[in-house]
Design a protein around this motif. Structure first.
Motif, PDB file in Angstrom:
ATOM      1  N   ASP A  16       0.990  -1.127  -0.468  1.00 25.87           N
ATOM      2  CA  ASP A  16      -0.184   0.084   0.130  1.00 25.87           C
ATOM      3  C   ASP A  16       0.978   1.697   0.031  1.00 25.87           C
ATOM      4  O   ASP A  16       1.705   1.466   0.726  1.00 25.87           O
ATOM      5  CB  ASP A  16      -0.910  -0.169   1.099  1.00 25.87           C
ATOM      6  N   SER A  17       0.526   2.600   0.041  1.00 21.68           N
ATOM      7  CA  SER A  17       1.333   3.657  -0.241  1.00 21.68           C
ATOM      8  C   SER A  17       1.454   4.228   1.048  1.00 21.68           C
ATOM      9  O   SER A  17       2.411   5.042   1.459  1.00 21.68           O
ATOM     10  CB  SER A  17       0.195   4.684  -1.071  1.00 21.68           C
ATOM     11  N   THR A  18       0.360   3.750   2.659  1.00 21.46           N
ATOM     12  CA  THR A  18       0.550   4.312   3.463  1.00 21.46           C
ATOM     13  C   THR A  18       1.839   3.097   3.736  1.00 21.46           C
ATOM     14  O   THR A  18       2.389   3.035   5.118  1.00 21.46           O
ATOM     15  CB  THR A  18      -0.424   4.161   4.299  1.00 21.46           C
ATOM     16  N   ASP A  19       1.849   1.860   3.402  1.00 27.65           N
ATOM     17  CA  ASP A  19       2.880   1.403   4.346  1.00 27.65           C
ATOM     18  C   ASP A  19       4.653   1.531   4.233  1.00 27.65           C
ATOM     19  O   ASP A  19       5.657   1.792   5.066  1.00 27.65           O
ATOM     20  CB  ASP A  19       3.055  -0.443   3.160  1.00 27.65           C
ATOM     21  N   THR A  20       4.658   2.110   2.568  1.00 30.35           N
ATOM     22  CA  THR A  20       6.355   2.301   2.364  1.00 30.35           C
ATOM     23  C   THR A  20       5.898   3.706   2.284  1.00 30.35           C
ATOM     24  O   THR A  20       5.639   3.851   1.567  1.00 30.35           O
ATOM     25  CB  THR A  20       6.868   1.506   1.361  1.00 30.35           C
ATOM     26  N   ASP A  21       7.138   4.267   2.728  1.00 31.90           N
ATOM     27  CA  ASP A  21       7.488   5.765   2.296  1.00 31.90           C
ATOM     28  C   ASP A  21       8.929   5.585   1.728  1.00 31.90           C
ATOM     29  O   ASP A  21       9.889   5.072   1.593  1.00 31.90           O
ATOM     30  CB  ASP A  21       8.537   6.522   3.706  1.00 31.90           C
ATOM     31  N   SER A  73      -2.106   2.321  10.399  1.00 34.42           N
ATOM     32  CA  SER A  73      -2.166   1.990   8.358  1.00 34.42           C
ATOM     33  C   SER A  73      -2.021   0.891   8.010  1.00 34.42           C
ATOM     34  O   SER A  73      -2.326   0.482   7.283  1.00 34.42           O
ATOM     35  CB  SER A  73      -1.015   2.555   8.346  1.00 34.42           C
ATOM     36  N   GLN A  74      -1.827   0.098   8.662  1.00 30.61           N
ATOM     37  CA  GLN A  74      -1.254  -1.758   7.941  1.00 30.61           C
ATOM     38  C   GLN A  74      -2.713  -2.171   7.944  1.00 30.61           C
ATOM     39  O   GLN A  74      -2.760  -2.665   6.735  1.00 30.61           O
ATOM     40  CB  GLN A  74      -0.297  -2.616   9.046  1.00 30.61           C
ATOM     41  N   ARG A 104      -5.311  -1.000   7.698  1.00 23.76           N
ATOM     42  CA  ARG A 104      -6.293   0.331   7.252  1.00 23.76           C
ATOM     43  C   ARG A 104      -7.116   0.966   8.035  1.00 23.76           C
ATOM     44  O   ARG A 104      -8.551   0.810   8.153  1.00 23.76           O
ATOM     45  CB  ARG A 104      -6.426  -0.604   5.968  1.00 23.76           C
ATOM     46  N   ILE A 120       2.525  12.003   4.639  1.00 22.38           N
ATOM     47  CA  ILE A 120       4.484  11.619   3.600  1.00 22.38           C
ATOM     48  C   ILE A 120       3.854  12.500   2.216  1.00 22.38           C
ATOM     49  O   ILE A 120       3.553  11.979   1.243  1.00 22.38           O
ATOM     50  CB  ILE A 120       4.250  10.170   3.120  1.00 22.38           C
ATOM     51  N   ARG A 177       3.757  11.223  -1.823  1.00 21.58           N
ATOM     52  CA  ARG A 177       2.761  10.634  -1.558  1.00 21.58           C
ATOM     53  C   ARG A 177       1.831  11.638  -2.178  1.00 21.58           C
ATOM     54  O   ARG A 177       0.682  11.730  -2.867  1.00 21.58           O
ATOM     55  CB  ARG A 177       2.347   9.679  -1.566  1.00 21.58           C
TER      56      ARG A 177
END
Lengths: 324, 454
Positions: free
Chosen positions: A14-19, B398-399, B401, B448, B451
């Motif tokens: 997911d986009s939120t997992d990895t930066d 966040s993992q 969701r 972030i 993103r």
């Protein structure tokens, strides 16, 4: 059943997992584009990741190729185009940086102009422009007139000026490189801290109000419920026509209304979304400044963006008309 | 061949009965274990509907039906586990189905131990959620093992190939490579292909339940086939060593109870009035005010005495949040699974995943708490959280969701609470106590910059 899958973790990354910014880039893809061009067309993409040393020739050769590409990328000589060069003048007596003839897209969003058409730059903006190569900073003082500042001198003079620290500068440059327009926020000057109260978005609080006839009709059959006893059940046994009345009886705990401005005069009040007690202490490096958290306005330096929402308040109305 | 074995092929194998899937919307129609009696709808152009409404209204006026069950459900307070246990079957079903209160003590969430036991004995064919999860976890483990094996093989193959080519060319090996010769290595580019091939593999079928035989009435099952067949012969002459022998003779006793957290139990007892909690030693019902004190005491470990209770007892904070969200219509369940305090579901865990994960934090904004240095230090110590904690919690949410919600409960000074007496005869106005607390919710999201461009 949704209950089953709650601990399922096999899914696409997911986009939120990895930066992305945490992972080192693979410079081979950069070198594939062009070796000797002075312009850097784009950021290199991520390659495949190896987790352990295999001892194979292919792995070591891949590694060497990547490292070589990185060295090549870094050893490209940086040149400045005389056509686009801007000259800035630094006055050490009052620490101002002025550009006489601003030109170029960078200067459109930076600095503060005055009547004569000159641009006054903040120290972080000046440093950024020097680093980027668009500006050439020169001394403006009696004996050093016109002599260019070295990078070391620029850093030494501009950092620590007007509240700029290295951490703040790093955040500023990283955000600017991504493409944001970054300006100083109200927290920089702590006297104005309370002035910048951002009213949260108005969410739809009330569902459509019932019409005249519906309200009259409902009032015909409303039975008034007595006040609950002190330690008795809030919802006493009786006749309830809908769950609305049950929920109304249950509502006891008051909530904070975010659309009201904070009470003035209370210095420990939390007016802003990013000043919540207990403030999650920003890591020691940034917290070193004596004025506490001084985030640049658009983004807090600790990668956290706190929203205040009235989502949960609005759900009150939604839920109360859900069951009839 | 014994006569029993010769008789086996003639008899049909009976499949265990499969219950129809329940209609979840109908089953969980009520948000609380209370019944409402709405009037029939008014259809203005139909005179019969007006008669219907009038008749229903008069009937309910003369004999008003009650929203509550006839007798409150009984439960026991267990000080060892600091929770409330419900053992009555009817109460368990009612509390779970309307409002999703509690958790089965031997199950994941819904009390399904009896179903699982029946399925294990071959009396039921419905799969429960625990079995589905276990199956999925086994599949995943197998997949990972396969993948690791394939990776290792690819690496070894690559190493062999390189050794061969090195021998052919006859060049000297550099010492670095020779040092790592023993370690498994592999090509990077063919790893991707091997993993691709693994994913294409079909998952294996679900294993059928093992053949189990009941040896005696009500006994725990033995899986040893030899003793089973020996006992089987005198019991019945017609049955197989397969599923449904002797079922009617051995009803499964439900060993599971429903566990309610103190907040849930107090909400049911005080807020709704459908639960009556009994003292385990004396079997007498506990009054709500006593219950309140008891829960506050037991929110510490070891339990504190009454005079030393404070306005920011953990039970107070947790219950204030629980009551607040329940009164807004959310289904609130304990969130220990995700390292938070509460999980908020829109309709229930069977319908959708939890939307929000709630963490309860105390806030001491009242001027009383900054009155003295000692108080200030104490509240500072209690409310301070580190940035690493926040990062961890945010990462977990966040993992999975979910949106992280920090709920700050404003703790009133002790003077704002009415004085609490240790004796039971003075009635405590719990409503007043709870009204003194204020709740503030904040959602948290990590931003972030790479993103998000908004």
């Amino acid at each position: 059943m949704a209950d089953i899958d709650e601990d399922s973790t096999i899914r696409a990354p997911d986009s939120t997992d990895t930066d992305l910014s945490d992972e080192p880039q693979d410079f081979r893809f950069l070198s594939a584009l062009s070796q000797t061009s002075t312009s850097h067309p784009s950021l290199p993409r991520r390659g495949e990741k190896d987790f352990e040393h295999h001892g194979t020739i292919s792995q070591t050769s891949t590694l060497e190729a990547s490292q070589q590409a990185m060295h090549n990328a870094l050893s490209v000589p940086r040149t400045h185009n005389p056509k686009n060069n801007i000259v800035g003048l630094y006055d050490p007596t009052n620490g101002t940086t002025i550009i006489e003839n601003p030109k170029g897209p960078m200067t459109k969003t930076m600095g503060r102009g005055d009547i004569q058409g000159r641009l006054n730059l903040l120290p972080e903006e000046a440093l950024y422009l020097i680093e980027r190569g668009t500006m050439d900073l020169r001394w403006r003082s009696e004996e050093l007139e016109g002599i260019p500042l070295s990078l070391q001198a620029a850093y030494a003079h501009l950092l620590g000026d007007q509240g700029l620290t290295l951490e703040l500068y790093t955040v500023y440059t990283s955000l600017k490189r991504i493409g944001y327009v970054v300006q100083r926020g109200p927290a920089w000057y702590s006297e104005d801290y309370n002035k910048d109260f951002i009213k949260p978005r108005q969410l739809e609080r009330d569902s459509k109000p019932l019409g005249l006839f519906a309200r009259f009709y409902n009032s015909l059959f409303d039975t008034p419920h007595p006040d609950p006893p002190p330690s008795g059940p809030l919802v006493a046994p009786g006749l309830y026509r809908s769950y609305n009345s049950i929920y109304r009886l249950l509502s006891l705990i008051s909530t904070h209304d975010p659309s009201l401005p904070p009470p003035t005069g209370n210095p420990s009040a939390l007016p802003l979304p990013w000043a919540i007690p207990p403030p999650p202490p920003i890591p020691a490096s940034a917290a070193a400044s004596t004025r506490g958290n001084q985030p640049i306005r658009t983004i807090s330096g600790n990668l956290l963006h706190l929203h205040r929402t009235s989502v949960l308040l609005s759900l009150t109305q939604e839920r109360k008309v859900f069951r009839c | 061949m014994t006569p029993t074995e010769a008789a086996e092929p003639l008899l049909p194998v009976k499949e265990p009965p499969r219950l129809p899937k329940p209609n979840l919307g109908k089953l969980h129609a009520k948000p609380f274990p209370l019944t409402t009696y709405p009037l029939p709808p008014l259809i203005p152009h139909n005179p019969i509907s007006i008669l219907h409404i009038a008749f229903t209204y008069i009937y309910q006026f003369i004999a008003p039906p009650s929203s509550h069950p006839k007798a409150p459900y009984q439960a026991y307070f267990s000080p060892e586990t600091r929770s409330v246990h419900v053992t009555d079957e009817v109460a368990i079903r009612a509390l779970w189905e309307s409002g999703f209160f509690g958790k089965g003590s031997l199950s994941r969430s819904e009390p399904s131990w009896l179903d699982r036991e029946r399925r294990r004995r071959g009396l039921l064919a419905n799969e429960t959620s625990e079995e589905v999860t276990r199956q999925r976890r086994e599949d995943r483990k197998r997949f990972k093992k396969e993948r690791a094996r394939k990776e290792r093989e690819a690496i070894e193959e690559k190493l062999k190939e390189e050794k061969r080519s090195k021998q052919n060319s006859g060049t000297a090996t550099p010492t670095a490579r020779a040092r790592y010769e023993g370690v498994n290595g592999g090509p990077v580019e063919s790893l991707a292909e091997s993993i691709e091939s693994l994913i294409v593999q079909e998952p294996p079928d679900h294993p059928t339940p093992p053949a189990i035989v009941i040896t005696g009435a009500g006994d725990i099952l033995e899986e040893d086939p030899s003793t089973a067949t020996l006992n089987q012969v005198p019991n019945s002459s017609t049955a197989l060593a397969h599923q449904d022998t002797g079922i009617e003779a051995a009803p499964v006793q439900n060993l599971e109870h429903l566990q309610l957290t103190p907040s849930e139990a107090f909400f049911l007892a005080y807020g709704l009035g459908v639960l009556q909690i009994l003292d385990p030693t004396t079997n007498t019902p506990l009054r709500v005010s006593t219950l309140f004190a008891l829960f506050r005491q037991h929110s510490y470990f070891p339990p504190r005495q009454i005079p030393t209770l404070e306005p920011d007892d953990p039970f107070f904070l947790q219950y204030a949040t629980y009551h607040h969200f329940r009164s807004l219509g959310w289904v609130v369940r304990p969130g220990i699974k995700f390292a938070v305090d509460w999980l908020l579901y829109l309709r229930g865990p069977v319908f959708s995943h939890a939307e929000f994960a709630v963490i309860v934090l105390p806030a001491y904004r009242h001027s009383y708490w900054s009155g003295s240095e000692a108080l200030r230090r104490e509240t500072e110590r209690r409310s301070r959280k580190t940035w690493s904690w926040l990062h961890c919690v945010n990462r977990v949410q966040s993992q999975v969701r979910k949106s992280l919600v920090l709920v700050y409960v404003e703790v009133p000074p002790p003077s704002a609470l009415p004085p609490y007496s240790a004796e039971d005869d003075a009635p405590v106005d719990i409503g007043l106590l709870l009204k003194a607390y204020k709740v503030r919710e904040l959602t948290l999201k990590r931003w972030i910059p790479n993103r998000e461009r908004d």
